[in-house]
Design a protein around this motif. Structure first.
Motif, PDB file in Angstrom:
ATOM      1  N   ARG A  19      -1.139 -15.784  -3.416  1.00 22.88           N
ATOM      2  CA  ARG A  19      -1.266 -14.327  -3.423  1.00 22.88           C
ATOM      3  C   ARG A  19      -1.080 -13.749  -2.023  1.00 22.88           C
ATOM      4  NH1 ARG A  19      -4.076 -14.821  -8.230  1.00 22.88           N
ATOM      5  NH2 ARG A  19      -5.941 -15.697  -7.281  1.00 22.88           N
ATOM      6  N   ALA A  22       2.615 -13.615  -1.522  1.00 20.17           N
ATOM      7  CA  ALA A  22       3.263 -12.554  -2.285  1.00 20.17           C
ATOM      8  C   ALA A  22       2.996 -11.201  -1.641  1.00 20.17           C
ATOM      9  CB  ALA A  22       2.760 -12.569  -3.727  1.00 20.17           C
ATOM     10  N   ASP A  23       1.766 -11.032  -1.197  1.00 21.40           N
ATOM     11  CA  ASP A  23       1.414  -9.765  -0.564  1.00 21.40           C
ATOM     12  C   ASP A  23       2.227  -9.550   0.700  1.00 21.40           C
ATOM     13  OD1 ASP A  23      -0.394  -7.410  -0.397  1.00 21.40           O
ATOM     14  OD2 ASP A  23      -0.927  -8.376   1.524  1.00 21.40           O
ATOM     15  N   MET A  25       5.151 -10.801   1.372  1.00 22.65           N
ATOM     16  CA  MET A  25       6.545 -10.516   1.024  1.00 22.65           C
ATOM     17  C   MET A  25       6.702  -9.049   0.610  1.00 22.65           C
ATOM     18  SD  MET A  25       7.690 -13.915  -1.094  1.00 22.65           S
ATOM     19  CE  MET A  25       9.387 -13.476  -1.424  1.00 22.65           C
ATOM     20  N   LEU A  26       5.772  -8.592  -0.200  1.00 23.25           N
ATOM     21  CA  LEU A  26       5.860  -7.217  -0.662  1.00 23.25           C
ATOM     22  C   LEU A  26       5.724  -6.245   0.512  1.00 23.25           C
ATOM     23  CD1 LEU A  26       6.241  -6.016  -3.496  1.00 23.25           C
ATOM     24  CD2 LEU A  26       3.801  -5.521  -3.525  1.00 23.25           C
ATOM     25  N   ARG A  27       4.816  -6.583   1.418  1.00 25.53           N
ATOM     26  CA  ARG A  27       4.628  -5.703   2.575  1.00 25.53           C
ATOM     27  C   ARG A  27       5.894  -5.637   3.429  1.00 25.53           C
ATOM     28  NH1 ARG A  27       0.818  -7.523   6.011  1.00 25.53           N
ATOM     29  NH2 ARG A  27      -0.184  -8.705   4.345  1.00 25.53           N
ATOM     30  N   LEU A  29       8.891  -6.001   2.414  1.00 29.84           N
ATOM     31  CA  LEU A  29       9.872  -5.204   1.697  1.00 29.84           C
ATOM     32  C   LEU A  29       9.574  -3.709   1.859  1.00 29.84           C
ATOM     33  CD1 LEU A  29      10.432  -7.226  -1.591  1.00 29.84           C
ATOM     34  CD2 LEU A  29      12.053  -6.845   0.288  1.00 29.84           C
ATOM     35  N   GLU A  30       8.301  -3.362   1.744  1.00 30.91           N
ATOM     36  CA  GLU A  30       7.937  -1.952   1.893  1.00 30.91           C
ATOM     37  C   GLU A  30       8.386  -1.426   3.244  1.00 30.91           C
ATOM     38  OE1 GLU A  30       3.868  -0.876  -0.013  1.00 30.91           O
ATOM     39  OE2 GLU A  30       3.819  -3.022   0.426  1.00 30.91           O
ATOM     40  N   SER A  32      10.972  -2.408   4.802  1.00 32.29           N
ATOM     41  CA  SER A  32      12.400  -2.735   4.937  1.00 32.29           C
ATOM     42  C   SER A  32      12.632  -3.898   5.898  1.00 32.29           C
ATOM     43  CB  SER A  32      13.232  -1.544   5.426  1.00 32.29           C
ATOM     44  OG  SER A  32      13.058  -0.468   4.578  1.00 32.29           O
ATOM     45  N   LYS A  33      11.699  -4.823   5.885  1.00 34.75           N
ATOM     46  CA  LYS A  33      11.889  -6.046   6.683  1.00 34.75           C
ATOM     47  C   LYS A  33      12.275  -7.184   5.738  1.00 34.75           C
ATOM     48  CE  LYS A  33       8.780  -7.703   9.511  1.00 34.75           C
ATOM     49  NZ  LYS A  33       7.376  -7.827   9.968  1.00 34.75           N
ATOM     50  N   ARG A  34      13.000  -8.161   6.273  1.00 37.15           N
ATOM     51  CA  ARG A  34      13.397  -9.261   5.404  1.00 37.15           C
ATOM     52  C   ARG A  34      12.273 -10.283   5.283  1.00 37.15           C
ATOM     53  NH1 ARG A  34      18.966  -8.994   4.613  1.00 37.15           N
ATOM     54  NH2 ARG A  34      19.984  -7.730   6.195  1.00 37.15           N
ATOM     55  N   LEU A  67      15.382 -13.373   3.035  1.00 40.28           N
ATOM     56  CA  LEU A  67      15.956 -12.574   1.954  1.00 40.28           C
ATOM     57  C   LEU A  67      17.269 -11.954   2.418  1.00 40.28           C
ATOM     58  CD1 LEU A  67      15.572 -11.159  -0.863  1.00 40.28           C
ATOM     59  CD2 LEU A  67      14.924  -9.179   0.487  1.00 40.28           C
ATOM     60  N   LEU A  75      15.043 -16.357  -4.319  1.00 40.86           N
ATOM     61  CA  LEU A  75      13.705 -15.828  -4.114  1.00 40.86           C
ATOM     62  C   LEU A  75      13.132 -15.247  -5.414  1.00 40.86           C
ATOM     63  CD1 LEU A  75      13.798 -14.252  -0.566  1.00 40.86           C
ATOM     64  CD2 LEU A  75      13.164 -16.533  -1.308  1.00 40.86           C
ATOM     65  N   ALA A  76      13.992 -14.572  -6.172  1.00 42.54           N
ATOM     66  CA  ALA A  76      13.519 -14.016  -7.435  1.00 42.54           C
ATOM     67  C   ALA A  76      13.080 -15.150  -8.358  1.00 42.54           C
ATOM     68  CB  ALA A  76      14.619 -13.179  -8.083  1.00 42.54           C
ATOM     69  N   VAL A  79       9.671 -16.608  -7.177  1.00 39.85           N
ATOM     70  CA  VAL A  79       8.537 -15.769  -7.573  1.00 39.85           C
ATOM     71  C   VAL A  79       8.271 -15.902  -9.074  1.00 39.85           C
ATOM     72  CG1 VAL A  79       7.767 -13.369  -7.795  1.00 39.85           C
ATOM     73  CG2 VAL A  79       8.802 -14.166  -5.661  1.00 39.85           C
TER      74      VAL A  79
ATOM     75  N   LEU B 487      12.543  -9.481  -8.522  1.00 38.64           N
ATOM     76  CA  LEU B 487      11.769 -10.038  -7.405  1.00 38.64           C
ATOM     77  C   LEU B 487      10.557  -9.153  -7.117  1.00 38.64           C
ATOM     78  CD1 LEU B 487      11.444 -11.996  -4.989  1.00 38.64           C
ATOM     79  CD2 LEU B 487      12.915 -10.480  -3.683  1.00 38.64           C
ATOM     80  N   LEU B 491       6.511 -10.090  -7.629  1.00 42.27           N
ATOM     81  CA  LEU B 491       5.545 -10.058  -6.528  1.00 42.27           C
ATOM     82  C   LEU B 491       4.397  -9.116  -6.854  1.00 42.27           C
ATOM     83  CD1 LEU B 491       7.977  -9.936  -3.466  1.00 42.27           C
ATOM     84  CD2 LEU B 491       6.477 -11.825  -4.108  1.00 42.27           C
ATOM     85  N   ILE B 494       1.945 -10.618  -9.339  1.00 41.21           N
ATOM     86  CA  ILE B 494       1.098 -11.681  -8.799  1.00 41.21           C
ATOM     87  C   ILE B 494      -0.102 -11.104  -8.066  1.00 41.21           C
ATOM     88  CG2 ILE B 494       1.008 -13.535  -7.066  1.00 41.21           C
ATOM     89  CD1 ILE B 494       3.816 -14.345  -7.897  1.00 41.21           C
ATOM     90  N   ILE B 495       0.105 -10.020  -7.363  1.00 41.68           N
ATOM     91  CA  ILE B 495      -1.028  -9.481  -6.579  1.00 41.68           C
ATOM     92  C   ILE B 495      -1.575  -8.191  -7.172  1.00 41.68           C
ATOM     93  CG2 ILE B 495      -0.344 -10.522  -4.388  1.00 41.68           C
ATOM     94  CD1 ILE B 495       0.877  -7.814  -3.622  1.00 41.68           C
ATOM     95  N   ARG B 501       3.256   0.936  -4.426  1.00 43.87           N
ATOM     96  CA  ARG B 501       3.749  -0.120  -3.522  1.00 43.87           C
ATOM     97  C   ARG B 501       5.059  -0.682  -4.056  1.00 43.87           C
ATOM     98  NH1 ARG B 501      -0.111  -4.781  -1.488  1.00 43.87           N
ATOM     99  NH2 ARG B 501       1.752  -5.142  -0.210  1.00 43.87           N
ATOM    100  N   LYS B 504       7.950   1.588  -3.271  1.00 38.14           N
ATOM    101  CA  LYS B 504       8.317   1.551  -1.864  1.00 38.14           C
ATOM    102  C   LYS B 504       9.076   0.252  -1.539  1.00 38.14           C
ATOM    103  CE  LYS B 504       6.464   3.027   2.513  1.00 38.14           C
ATOM    104  NZ  LYS B 504       5.484   2.378   3.395  1.00 38.14           N
ATOM    105  N   ALA B 505       8.600  -0.841  -2.124  1.00 37.57           N
ATOM    106  CA  ALA B 505       9.240  -2.141  -1.869  1.00 37.57           C
ATOM    107  C   ALA B 505      10.664  -2.148  -2.423  1.00 37.57           C
ATOM    108  CB  ALA B 505       8.422  -3.259  -2.493  1.00 37.57           C
ATOM    109  N   GLY B 508      12.853  -0.365  -0.026  1.00 33.48           N
ATOM    110  CA  GLY B 508      13.086  -1.199   1.154  1.00 33.48           C
ATOM    111  C   GLY B 508      14.102  -2.292   0.852  1.00 33.48           C
ATOM    112  N   LEU B 512      17.771  -3.108   2.625  1.00 35.44           N
ATOM    113  CA  LEU B 512      18.123  -4.396   3.236  1.00 35.44           C
ATOM    114  C   LEU B 512      19.417  -4.951   2.664  1.00 35.44           C
ATOM    115  CD1 LEU B 512      14.687  -6.212   3.223  1.00 35.44           C
ATOM    116  CD2 LEU B 512      16.039  -5.595   5.221  1.00 35.44           C
TER     117      LEU B 512
END
Ligand SMILES: Nc1ncnc2c1ncn2[C@@H]1O[C@H](COP(=O)(O)OP(=O)(O)O)[C@@H](O)[C@H]1O
Ligand SMILES: [Mg+2]
Lengths: 387, 586
Positions: A19, A22-23, A25-27, A29-30, A32-34, A67, A75-76, A79, B487, B491, B494-495, B501, B504-505, B508, B512
């Motif tokens: 977890r 996953a958190d 990774m999601l962060r 993405l939010e 816009s980082k790989r 990513l 990656l998909a 997950v 994807l 994610l 899972i959380i 969120r 927003k993801a 993003g 990318l």
């Protein structure tokens, strides 16, 4: 359902770790980082060997999966499979890789949006499962994913195995009651406790399960206080974990008896004794560093005038094995270690002489004596004729 | 019409028809067709006429020999026609050719082919060839059956009559003979006709094969190829035996005259050089008939040991890149093509020119992992048998086509729905055997063909590269749409992440991956502009790919699309290219 016995003192809580990942990774993405996933690089160039440790351990190389448009599929999938495994852990359900493959297929069938994830064949889903294991640095078994392990058929008149079942009940197996049928361990060595009814003098691991059975049928385990095990080719995790357990709990001398050729030396014996590069993160529990190479030794070929073959370099498999042997001498930290010089010498001898001699050639020494092979093995153990 | 010379008897050929292309029922049909078409095209070319051909091949019954059908072959041309008095010679006499030994790049060379076809028809169906011919001078056409009198090597006219023919001049031949018809594949009639169409852009042809409909393919060039002056052979191309045989054609001529008139590049100065290199001076003015074999040997060696000027390359002709590029579109709908015409050069002391046309077809029913269709030509005549020993095949197999984006098993022809056409023109092509199906693979010749292929391969690879980049971009865009949302959703599940969120993801993620596809787009644009440059260069030479302007995808369009919310359908990457529909009817 009760929790499965853990295989080792696991330092991490898998669901929690997953977890956190996953958190993260999601962060990413939010923002816009790989997101990047890192897994231990499981290859020979990231393998370390220390004779005191006794098995191959991972170096600090990692495989990074960042990513991007090409890796988004992987990656998909990671997950997607991770979610299934976490569910399994939660419910205490176990599966084989093949079952997981079909579970993936079932989920995808039921949801058309998941269609692009579909696996064409099992190796595709296996690769994802292995990646998840390497990524979390956990064993596949710790993700409740078990393989149907081959080999490990074990015979003994002294050995008693006690298995703690998932529900906490205990099953006791006295191997002497099994006749010529073997006891075969599953890959849950840590659920097993071993006891010797009488002092066990040694454990003999034979490459060919057939030959192991012949020895036992002709009375090997009756005449000797010992354990005889068939490896059945390249040792599976089941065989490796079981051998490690025997080493740990019984502390008896262990000998490996197999073919004299490059393949057996590198793939079978080395894996049994020190693990493999592909399973770097689990070699600690899945190798038996005390095992000695009893034979066939180059000196046996001469001493007993054993029939042998010229390696056909025209045969692609044999040519590959030879080439791999040369590579191993240059790059495999196990064979490079001074402590294993004698084993490396055997490889060198094989490369030079280009011959192979099979374990069964011992049966040529006195075809009229059905227990001649047993006698030779015992004689070799007594003489210290092993490496 | 030029003078026709009679050279030998028919008996030998009648017994050895297999040597000149009649070794099987299949080859009998193809060879007959080939000889007739070659003659028509040669005759038109020599008379400066743009050829209009009619070809019919059909099954009219069962053959008299085992496993054969009775086949009717008709070839009609608008050529100059044949004078009545020549008919018997042309169709009934061996080695009667106006082109004999002339060192020209004509299709026919020795006057063997068409008489052999007559012989075959006569042997299998008891009837030679039916000919109708009319020259400009004749008011009415002349029709006759020509048979071969094998004993005397003369043609015999039967059922001679005159008739009205609705054309100014031309020739029509009809053979009925035992044979078998194969349409497609290496030895097929369609393959032969396609090959002939390709290297004769100035030809219009209407053909009907078996029960199929008439097909007309119209000319894409209005220029009659100019056949260059005949050239004499270079002395360094000879072996001793050939040298002596060549001499017998010159009778009592003196040695010095023979050397000067029988070969190219031998001057008075060269003769002096020969003497320096050991040619006995006293032989020079002797008649050839007085020379002994020993003498010839000395002469030959002196000639071989003397440096001579390389032969002139003026005697070769080419189809040309422009005409080839137009002609190849007559074989079917094309994705793209590359053509190369090399400069004439010298290989093994012979003038040679190599031309290559490579094209990928849309509609040839050829699977992507079967070998390319190979069309080989020697002096614009398709070669259809025994490709494995041919210089052209060797050269193709020696090129690494993988580096140009084609599949290729080791040491083999590359794979895919392509036509690889390679044409060799030379007044002195050396064949491996008498049936003239394989070009002798000398190192120099293979090397020259290879160069042509490599140039063509490089051009082709620009097209392929662009296509690969296009597919790459498309795949990447598809990936984003398909996997991105899965994807993020996985994610989030899972959380237990809230909807906000997730949203927003997803944004993003699209940002990318949009960046990634921009990279792929830049790659594609680079590949496109390289191709565009090549096309512009080619356009200057008259080579038109039809689609030069509309081919460019505007990168920005795609980025926007990639960034659009998922679920919208993407449509642009593969645009339809409008292709002129060309000659060939279905
Ligand atoms: N269709 C035709 N129209 C006009 N002349 C022809 C035709 N076919 C043959 N000829 C003449 O007859 C000659 C002999 O033809 P052929 O026996 O095929 O020998 P080759 O083609 O080798 O010269 C040719 O050289 C040409 O002058
Ligand atoms: Mg001819």
């Amino acid at each position: 359902m009760a929790k499965l016995l853990s295989i080792r003192e696991l330092k991490i809580d898998i669901p929690k770790e997953a977890r956190i990942l996953a958190d993260k990774m999601l962060r990413d993405l939010e923002a816009s980082k790989r997101p990047v996933l890192e897994a231990v690089k499981t290859s020979l160039d990231n393998s370390l060997y220390n004779a005191k440790v006794g098995y191959l351990t991972p170096g600090d190389k990692v495989v990074r999966t960042e990513l991007n448009v090409s890796s988004v599929q992987k990656l998909a999938r990671v997950v997607f499979v991770l979610e299934i495994l976490l569910n399994n852990l939660d419910k205490g359900a176990v599966n084989t890789k093949r079952e997981l493959y079909y579970m993936c297929k079932g989920l995808i069938k039921g949801n058309s949006r998941l269609k692009p994830l579909d696996f064409d064949d099992q190796p595709e889903s296996d690769a994802i499962i292995d990646f998840i294991g390497d990524m979390l640095e956990v064993y596949r078994e710790e993700l409740n994913c078990f393989a149907n392990d081959r080999g490990g058929q074990t015979y003994s008149q002294q050995l008693v195995v006690t298995e703690t079942m998932p529900d906490g009940e205990k099953a006791v197996v006295d191997l002497s009651t099994l006749g010529t049928s073997p006891f075969q361990p599953k890959n849950k060595p840590q659920a097993l406790k071993l006891k010797a009814k009488k002092k066990i003098d040694f454990c003999l691991i034979v490459e060919s399960e057939g030959t192991a059975n012949t020895l036992v049928t002709m009375g090997f385990t009756k005449r000797n206080n010992c354990i005889v095990m068939g490896a059945q080719g390249v040792p599976s995790n089941g065989v490796r974990g079981w051998s490690k357990l025997i080493q740990e709990e019984l502390d008896v001398p262990m000998y490996f008896f197999g073919d004299l050729d490059a393949y057996t030396m590198q793939n079978i014996f080395r894996t049994l004794k020190a693990g493999s590069a592909a399973s770097l993160i689990r070699n600690a529990d899945f190798s038996a560093p005390n095992v000695k190479f009893l034979g066939v030794l180059p000196e046996d070929v001469k001493k007993y005038d054993l029939p042998h073959y010229k390696v056909k370099e025209s045969d692609p498999a044999e040519a590959r094995a030879l080439k791999k042997a040369k590579d191993a001498l240059e790059n495999d930290p196990f064979f490079l270690d001074k402590k294993n010089k004698n084993l490396a010498d055997i490889l060198r001898w094989l490369i030079k002489e280009k011959i192979r001699c099979e374990q069964q050639s011992f049966f040529s020494v006195d075809p009229n004596d059905p227990i001649k092979t047993e006698k030779l093995i015992l004689e070799k153990i007594k003489r210290g004729s092993y490496v | 019409m030029s003078k026709i010379t009679k050279s030998s008897t028919a008996e030998y050929f009648a017994k050895n028809l297999q040597q000149v292309g009649f070794s099987s029922p299949l080859k009998a049909v193809l060879t007959t067709l080939k000889e007739a078409v070659d003659n028509s095209l040669d005759a038109c070319e020599q008379a400066g006429i743009l050829p209009d051909l009619l070809i019919e091949v059909s099954k009219v019954g069962t053959g008299s020999t085992k496993n054969t059908d009775l086949i009717r072959i008709v070839v009609e041309d608008n050529g100059p026609g044949i004078e009545g008095e020549d008919l018997a010679k042309v169709y009934g006499e061996y080695l009667a050719s106006s082109k004999f030994g002339r060192g020209q790049c004509s299709r026919g060379q020795q006057g063997i082919g068409i008489s052999a076809a007559t012989t075959w028809a006569q042997m299998t169906n008891a009837r030679g060839v039916n000919v109708i011919s009319k020259t400009k001078k004749m008011r009415k056409a002349l029709a006759a059956q020509v048979d071969v009198d094998i004993k005397s090597n003369t043609g015999v006219l039967k059922n001679k009559e005159t008739l009205d023919w609705d054309r100014e001049h031309g020739t029509r031949v009809e053979f009925v003979l035992d044979g078998r018809i194969q349409l497609n594949g290496d030895g097929g009639i369609v393959t032969y006709i396609e090959g002939t169409i390709l290297v004769n852009p100035h030809m219009t042809v209407t053909y009907k094969l078996m029960e199929n409909d008439f097909v007309t393919v119209t000319r894409v060039s209005n220029e009659v190829p100019r056949i260059p002056e005949a050239s004499l052979p270079h002395p360094h191309t000879f072996k001793l035996g050939e040298f002596i045989t060549h001499a017998t054609l010159f009778g009592k001529t003196t040695l010095s005259k023979f050397l000067k008139t029988g070969f190219s590049r031998i001057s008075d100065q060269s003769i002096q050089d020969f003497v320096k290199k050991g040619l006995p001076k006293n032989l020079l003015e002797k008649p050839l008939t007085a020379l002994t074999e020993e003498d010839f040997k000395k002469v030959f060696q002196a000639v071989q040991n003397t440096d001579l000027m390389a032969p002139s390359t003026k005697s070769v002709l080419t189809v040309g890149e422009e005409a080839l590029s137009k002609s190849i579109t007559r074989l079917g709908e094309i994705d793209f093509f590359a053509v190369v015409t090399r400069k004439p050069t010298i290989c093994d002391f012979k003038p040679v020119v190599v031309e290559v046309a490579l094209a990928r077809f849309k509609d040839r029913n050829q699977s992507p992992d079967s070998p390319v269709t190979l069309l080989r030509f020697a002096n614009r005549v398709p070669l259809q048998f025994d490709k494995s020993g041919c210089a052209i095949t060797w050269a193709i197999e020696s090129v690494n086509w993988k580096s140009y984006g084609l599949g290729q098993p080791k040491d083999s022809l590359p794979l895919g729905p392509y036509i690889f056409a390679v044409s060799i023109v030379s007044p002195f092509i050396k064949f491996k055997n008498a049936s003239k199906e394989t070009i002798d693979a000398s190192e120099e010749l293979v090397g020259e063909i290879r160069l042509a292929l490599i140039q063509a391969g490089q051009k082709l690879s620009r097209h392929i590269k662009k296509e690969v980049k296009e597919a790459d971009l498309e795949r990447k865009l598809a990936h984003i749409e398909q996997f991105g949302p899965i994807l993020v959703e996985g994610l989030a599940r899972i959380i237990n992440a809230p909807e906000s969120r997730k949203k927003k993801a997803e944004e993003g993620l699209r940002k990318l991956l949009g960046r990634d596809s921009e990279e792929a787009m830049a790659d594609l644009e680079a590949a496109e502009s390289k191709l565009l440059e090549q096309k512009k260069r080619e356009k200057k030479k008259g080579i038109d790919h039809d689609d030069i302007e509309e081919d460019v995808i505007r990168g920005e369009d795609l980025v926007e699309e990639a960034l659009e919310p998922q679920g919208t359908k993407k449509t642009t990457t593969k645009k339809e290219t409008t292709k002129k529909t060309t000659g060939k009817k279905k």
